[in-house]
Enzyme design. Structure first.
Site, PDB file in Angstrom:
ATOM      1  N   GLN A  77       0.987  -1.408  -0.144  1.00  0.00           N
ATOM      2  CA  GLN A  77      -0.110  -0.120  -0.028  1.00  0.00           C
ATOM      3  C   GLN A  77       1.036   1.216   0.053  1.00  0.00           C
ATOM      4  OE1 GLN A  77      -3.058   0.317  -0.440  1.00  0.00           O
ATOM      5  NE2 GLN A  77      -3.436  -1.720  -0.647  1.00  0.00           N
ATOM      6  N   SER A  78       2.089   1.278  -0.733  1.00  0.00           N
ATOM      7  CA  SER A  78       2.992   2.378  -0.534  1.00  0.00           C
ATOM      8  C   SER A  78       2.200   3.638  -1.509  1.00  0.00           C
ATOM      9  CB  SER A  78       4.154   1.778  -1.536  1.00  0.00           C
ATOM     10  OG  SER A  78       4.813   3.278  -1.588  1.00  0.00           O
ATOM     11  N   ASN A  79       2.325   4.666  -0.861  1.00  0.00           N
ATOM     12  CA  ASN A  79       1.798   6.075  -1.551  1.00  0.00           C
ATOM     13  C   ASN A  79       2.743   6.397  -2.527  1.00  0.00           C
ATOM     14  OD1 ASN A  79      -0.558   6.322   0.253  1.00  0.00           O
ATOM     15  ND2 ASN A  79       0.906   6.773   1.795  1.00  0.00           N
TER      16      ASN A  79
END
Length: 341
Positions: A77-79
């Site tokens: 879920q890396s921005n």
């Protein structure tokens, strides 16, 4: 000390972002502090957040180096990975993401956007990823280079000497915000996960003589790790752009104690804070970064550690990380609804 000449930069973010007062929340706290929020969640639409400011400089350097492929890394879920994938699509670049964690059956949140942007994605178990990240990145670059696609590696969160420029320039934007609002905030607070945003703000406050102390609320690792990481990033910036900068003059501050059970794991208190801020101010925080950091900020105000007349929270985005944790949000919403009856 004057700023050195700007390196290459692409106009990718919607700037300047607003500085808004949080009057209802300030009144609720009743501590005599007026809270403000720097809305860097509004640097774009799906490109929202702090990563875009850094990528303006990092991707410009990649293009100057003649690269057509970007390789970077992060959690599922890396921005940062989401912003990189979408900007690569916008710029016509190839994007290769190396992600930490098992591939889910269905993409959600940031991962869904990575997939929509057409990024090549490799998934690796967390322990293997942590132990072999450098070799994974370098091997991917070698394969790309040999295939005729020169590749540029961006580290986690674009947090290095190049990425520092993003929030060094944001500090100058804040300086102008403060002048327009007629305030001199005692504190600037942000979430810190890979250290680059905090490094840029801390360096900017020093170079631009801001009246504010910059604090990073760590969402992983511990205070010692971030003190070292900020120093590393600023040292890299100094070595690249301004050798005369005195690294010893940097005043780095970390608010530790709000990581909870671990990175990307929030407890009920954090989700309550997220719900409170949404209902009082219409601002959405996330459970990985901004929710933990804002919860820490509130607790530190209540304890008296953060005091003064004005305090600025830098909202670094991350809204898409809320959706994969909908199961943790639901009980808090149900409880809040019952309490309103």
């Amino acid at each position: 000390m004057p700023l050195p000449p700007l390196p290459p930069r692409l106009p990718l973010a919607q700037l300047p972002t607003p500085l808004q007062p949080l009057d209802r929340l300030s009144e609720r706290l009743g501590a005599g502090i007026r809270l403000w929020v720097k809305r860097d969640d509004l640097t774009g639409s799906v490109l929202s957040g702090n990563k875009v400011r850094k990528l303006e400089f990092t991707l410009a350097q990649a293009l100057q180096d003649g690269c057509d492929t970007i390789i970077t890394c992060g959690g599922i879920q890396s921005n940062h990975c989401r912003a990189t994938a979408l900007l690569c699509a916008q710029l016509g670049l190839r994007c290769h993401l190396i992600l930490r964690g098992a591939e889910p059956e269905v993409g959600d949140g940031n991962l869904l956007l990575d997939q929509l942007a057409g990024a090549q994605i490799d998934f690796h178990p967390a322990r293997f990823y942590q132990s072999n990240l450098d070799s994974l990145l370098n091997a991917a670059k070698q394969r790309s280079d040999e295939a005729g696609h020169p590749a540029f590696i961006i580290p986690t969160g674009a947090s290095d000497g190049i990425g520092v420029w993003g929030y060094l320039m944001a500090a100058d934007e804040l300086r102008q915000d403060f002048a327009r609002a007629g305030i001199a905030p005692e504190h600037i607070v942000c979430a810190t996960g890979s250290g680059g945003t905090q490094a840029g703000l801390t360096l900017g406050a020093r170079l631009l003589n801001l009246p504010s102390q910059v604090w990073g609320v760590n969402v992983c690792d511990d205070e010692a790790w971030f003190l070292n990481k900020v120093r590393q990033d600023v040292a890299d910036w100094r070595d690249r752009y301004q050798p005369a900068f005195d690294l010893a003059s940097l005043d780095t501050r970390v608010i530790d104690g709000y990581v909870g059970a671990g990175y990307a794991i929030a407890d009920e208190a954090v989700f309550k804070t997220i719900a409170t801020v949404a209902r009082l101010e219409g601002i959405i925080l996330d459970p990985v970064y901004t929710g933990k950091a804002f919860h820490g900020l509130i607790e530190e105000i209540r304890s008296g550690r953060l005091a003064g007349s004005d305090l600025v929270f830098v909202h670094t985005g991350g809204t898409f990380g809320l959706f994969p944790q909908r199961d943790q949000v639901a009980p808090v919403l149900t409880k809040a609804h019952s309490e309103q009856q």
